[in-house]
Design a protein around this motif. Structure first.
Motif, PDB file in Angstrom:
ATOM      1  N   CYS A  16       9.917 -10.259  37.091  1.00 10.07           N
ATOM      2  CA  CYS A  16       9.131  -9.316  37.903  1.00 10.07           C
ATOM      3  C   CYS A  16       9.781  -9.113  39.267  1.00 10.07           C
ATOM      4  O   CYS A  16       9.845  -7.988  39.780  1.00 10.07           O
ATOM      5  CB  CYS A  16       7.704  -9.829  38.086  1.00 10.07           C
ATOM      6  N   LEU A  17      10.276 -10.205  39.847  1.00  9.65           N
ATOM      7  CA  LEU A  17      10.922 -10.136  41.161  1.00  9.65           C
ATOM      8  C   LEU A  17      12.187  -9.265  41.103  1.00  9.65           C
ATOM      9  O   LEU A  17      12.431  -8.434  41.982  1.00  9.65           O
ATOM     10  CB  LEU A  17      11.265 -11.544  41.639  1.00  9.65           C
ATOM     11  N   LEU A  18      12.963  -9.441  40.053  1.00  4.76           N
ATOM     12  CA  LEU A  18      14.186  -8.652  39.889  1.00  4.76           C
ATOM     13  C   LEU A  18      13.875  -7.161  39.772  1.00  4.76           C
ATOM     14  O   LEU A  18      14.543  -6.317  40.385  1.00  4.76           O
ATOM     15  CB  LEU A  18      14.940  -9.138  38.648  1.00  4.76           C
ATOM     16  N   CYS A  19      12.836  -6.825  39.011  1.00  5.81           N
ATOM     17  CA  CYS A  19      12.455  -5.420  38.835  1.00  5.81           C
ATOM     18  C   CYS A  19      11.973  -4.811  40.153  1.00  5.81           C
ATOM     19  O   CYS A  19      12.303  -3.659  40.474  1.00  5.81           O
ATOM     20  CB  CYS A  19      11.356  -5.299  37.781  1.00  5.81           C
ATOM     21  N   THR A  20      11.202  -5.584  40.914  1.00  5.06           N
ATOM     22  CA  THR A  20      10.669  -5.068  42.182  1.00  5.06           C
ATOM     23  C   THR A  20      11.785  -4.816  43.185  1.00  5.06           C
ATOM     24  O   THR A  20      11.783  -3.804  43.903  1.00  5.06           O
ATOM     25  CB  THR A  20       9.643  -6.059  42.760  1.00  5.06           C
ATOM     26  N   VAL A  21      12.755  -5.726  43.249  1.00  2.00           N
ATOM     27  CA  VAL A  21      13.881  -5.543  44.166  1.00  2.00           C
ATOM     28  C   VAL A  21      14.696  -4.308  43.762  1.00  2.00           C
ATOM     29  O   VAL A  21      15.140  -3.527  44.623  1.00  2.00           O
ATOM     30  CB  VAL A  21      14.772  -6.805  44.183  1.00  2.00           C
ATOM     31  N   SER A  22      14.879  -4.101  42.469  1.00  2.00           N
ATOM     32  CA  SER A  22      15.637  -2.939  41.996  1.00  2.00           C
ATOM     33  C   SER A  22      14.953  -1.632  42.387  1.00  2.00           C
ATOM     34  O   SER A  22      15.598  -0.689  42.860  1.00  2.00           O
ATOM     35  CB  SER A  22      15.808  -3.001  40.474  1.00  2.00           C
ATOM     36  N   SER A  23      13.635  -1.563  42.203  1.00  2.00           N
ATOM     37  CA  SER A  23      12.915  -0.341  42.580  1.00  2.00           C
ATOM     38  C   SER A  23      12.871  -0.169  44.088  1.00  2.00           C
ATOM     39  O   SER A  23      12.855   0.958  44.594  1.00  2.00           O
ATOM     40  CB  SER A  23      11.496  -0.362  42.007  1.00  2.00           C
TER      41      SER A  23
END
Length: 740
Positions: free
Chosen positions: A474-481
């Protein structure tokens, strides 16, 4: 006294059916004895609860363990033991009279029983979530502009209509998730879908209770010298009061959808294997995402039909006074919701054979330092109102759960705001009609939102992620967006509009004030009552044919649009045969359009990619008996901090970027023209704030998560197709626990 510790000790349940995992016994015991009954000395069978009991054979560690062959009984009391009190911590629940057939009351025809499976439930819940998404997040967001125009609403009022859904959900969530979580979930779900259908029908009601839509077209009031205005007493409107009917319809939508995303998720989770649960939930939520996409596409088509079906009009959909048939989608979705509620009401409280999945489940609940999380292990916990405060306290003491809720709220704010006003953003940036913008937005949401949702669940299942690994995803996805959202630094420039973005001679407006009158149209007597933009052959938009100084009108046989001639304000020196204007906005030729759309796609993709992993982490970090209630509390936090203020905040923000307001006899109406640079700037600021907060909350949730002590080797969660490998292939001795 030593007791066996079992990873499924949280689940107090009963076995109405015997589970036969036949296999030759390595200890020479009876092969093929059904799992789920304990054979006594008199040959009788006793239901087994919690998947745990004392075995007569000691484990290598000296503690009794049920880790022998799955063909041997997990508990074999002697006749003498039958008279002794039950050991503390073991619950036996009677399964007598429990009905597991699919049907309504005593009517359980055999033809329905093939649907009485997890896949059958998934299908009907997917249809329900599709209809909910199509209605609430699709049709409503698509018709916002049309409703504003038809009922004289401002953006913050339409934002309040959108937020009414979340307000209703907040009111009902605690009650539904707490009592529904311990009750008959399919009945709660069925009645909820029924209520949702009634809300859709109510939302369409204002179309039938108001008079016909009367919009004066450019042919009536547009040309120079022919501009007429209605008296204010007739021009003013009280239609804005219908916003309360829309709010009530949304309130029913919110009440009806409350069980769907709390009890529906836990019902699926309880009736499938742990490893398959993220995939089932991902399919369920993918249907919920495809619903809005279909709503944008279908709603966009309906908006190309004039709202007063059967009446002739000389307006085209490109005209800013055009109001499409916004109400048709709500009638269809309402009727479909009423129909789909019938099969959902027929499902049993739990599906046949679901007990084996509870046996195989390994707890990943966050461990509290004071050990108070063990209160939720009691099968009777949470069945009465007196346990409600303790249930809330247990969740509030779980920091991982709290920060996952806060992270969800930040994501929900952006999703709610952009889904409500995303079409309006595209309409303004690319100079599109309302129907074109809705269709365009649907094309973005289908692959990005639907694909991201399914892919998130697939990744959790593919890599067999535990709770801590899911939070990191979830953290990786949020940073990407977060990185992709910087695209809002760029924007498409406004199409030049005489008197609004520039002077009639092309110079800048002094002080930014509107000035629609110039020497070229001073003799026309133009009024601002009717906004009907035209695009001159000089590439400049004008407020109306009158403001362009046009004196005659004809019809372009090629595309059916009106063409105005002898326009004194249109620069004739640019092109031969100029001095003409065509009805509608000028077409945008923004070179940044592909780049902007590409990064908006990435933002939507990674935002929805984290949705199912975040939901799965929420289910994993709380005890089994609190899952429905935890989802209810999470939705309250998400809606209170995200879903409700999101559309209102975005609506107010968009209102601030308005350049040209409707003037209704001195009163401000809806916005006609927005400043694209300001709209992008406000969107960027909001996106950065909420994405940074979301990233922070996921980091804290990951750092504070405390998993339970390992009770089985890492491979023990891997499931084979026959669903029994967890019991047959991995047979570790379970560590002993001192009975306190």
């Amino acid at each position: 006294m030593a007791m066996p510790q079992n990873s499924t000790r949280e689940n107090g349940f009963c076995f109405p059916q015997s589970l036969d995992f036949s296999r030759p016994s390595p200890h020479g015991g009876e092969a093929g004895r059904p799992l789920g009954t304990t054979s006594g000395g008199d040959g009788c069978s006793t239901p087994l609860s919690n998947g745990m009991a004392s075995s007569g054979d000691p484990s290598p560690s000296g503690a009794p363990s049920p880790s022998g062959s799955s063909a041997e009984p997990l508990c074999a009391p002697s006749p003498a033991q039958d008279q002794t009190p039950l050991e503390e911590g073991i619950k036996y629940v009677s399964a007598e009279g429990e009905e597991l057939a699919c049907g309504w009351g005593a009517f359980t025809p055999g033809c329905l029983q093939p649907c009485n499976t997890s896949r059958g439930v998934l299908f009907f819940l997917c249809v329900a979530s599709f209809l909910q998404g199509m209605t609430v997040n699709g049709f409503i967001n698509t018709v916002i502009t049309s409703i504003e125009r038809r009922f004289d609403l401002r953006s913050y009022q339409s934002g309040l209509i959108a937020s009414s859904y979340d307000i209703a959900a907040c009111v009902c969530l605690t009650f539904v998730s707490y009592f529904g979580g311990n009750g008959h979930k399919p009945r709660w779900l069925g009645w909820g879908v029924l209520l949702m259908g009634l809300g859709s029908l109510l939302f369409a009601l204002p179309h039938f209770t108001t008079g016909p839509y009367e919009a004066r077209s450019a042919a009536q009031v547009g040309v120079c010298g022919g501009n007429q205005s209605l008296p204010c007493s007739q021009a003013s409107s009280s239609l804005s009061g219908y916003r309360f009917v829309f709010m009530l319809g949304q309130f029913l939508h919110g009440m009806g959808a409350t069980p769907l995303y709390t009890l529906g998720v836990t019902y699926l989770d309880e009736n499938v294997k742990t490893n398959y649960s993220p995939v089932y939930i991902a399919v369920f939520y993918t249907a919920a995402i495809l619903g809005p996409a279909a709503g944008y596409l279908v709603g966009g088509m309906f908006l190309n039909i004039y709202t007063e079906i059967g009446r002739e009009t000389d307006m085209a959909p490109e005209n800013t006074l055009w109001v499409g048939a916004w109400w048709i989608g709500f009638l269809g979705a309402g009727a479909a919701s009423l129909l789909i509620s019938i099969p959902i009401l027929g499902y049993p409280q739990r599906l046949p054979g679901s007990q084996r999945y509870i046996v195989m489940r390994v707890s990943e609940a966050h461990q509290l330092k004071d050990g108070s999380h063990k209160k939720a292990l009691d099968p009777d916990f949470g069945k009465t109102v007196k346990d409600l405060p303790r249930s809330v306290l247990l969740l509030l003491k779980n920091p991982t759960f709290i920060f996952l809720c806060l992270a969800g709220a930040t994501e929900a704010t952006l999703i709610a705001g952009m889904s409500t006003f995303g079409p309006k953003f595209l309409e303004s940036q690319f100079s599109l009609s309302a129907s074109e913008a809705a269709t365009f937005f649907g094309y973005l949401v289908v692959p990005a939102g639907g694909g991201g949702t399914f892919l998130g669940g697939f990744l959790v299942n593919k890599f067999k992620l535990r709770c801590s690994g899911i939070i990191k995803l979830c953290l990786l996805c949020t940073v990407s967006s977060l990185l992709a959202i910087f695209i809002f630094f760029i924007h498409c420039p406004n199409m030049p509009m005489a008197g609004v973005t520039q002077m009639y001679d092309g110079s800048a407006l002094p002080g930014g004030h509107l000035n629609l009158t110039a020497a070229c149209n001073a003799q026309c007597g133009c009024l601002q009552d009717t906004y009907s933009p035209v695009c001159g052959t000089d590439g400049i938009m004008y407020y109306s044919p009158c403001h362009a100084g046009c004196k005659s009108v004809s019809v372009n046989l090629r595309n059916g649009k009106k063409v105005y001639q002898e326009c004194s304000c249109v620069d004739k020196a640019l092109l031969p045969g100029s001095g003409k204007a065509e009805a509608g906005k000028c077409t945008s030729s923004c070179a940044k359009k592909p780049l902007l759309l590409c990064f908006i796609f990435v933002v939507i993709l990674f935002t929805f990619l984290s949705s199912i992993p975040a939901l799965t982490a929420t289910l994993r970090c709380v005890s089994d008996r609190q899952r429905s209630f935890a989802l209810g509390i999470q939705w309250i936090v998400v809606r209170t901090l995200g879903g409700i203020p999101g559309p209102i905040a975005f609506g107010s923000m968009i209102d601030k970027s308005c350049l040209l307001w409707q003037d209704q006899c001195g009163e401000q109406g809806s916005c006609y023209v927005y400043q694209n640079s300001a709209m992008s700037r406000y969107t960027l600021v909001a996106g950065l704030v909420y994405k940074v907060l979301g990233t922070t909350f996921f980091i804290v949730a990951c750092l504070l998560y405390k998993p339970p002590p390992s009770e089985s080797p890492p491979g023990s969660l891997d499931a084979s197709e026959n669903g029994s490998s967890d019991l047959q292939e991995h047979k570790p001795s379970l560590p002993a626990e001192e009975d306190i």
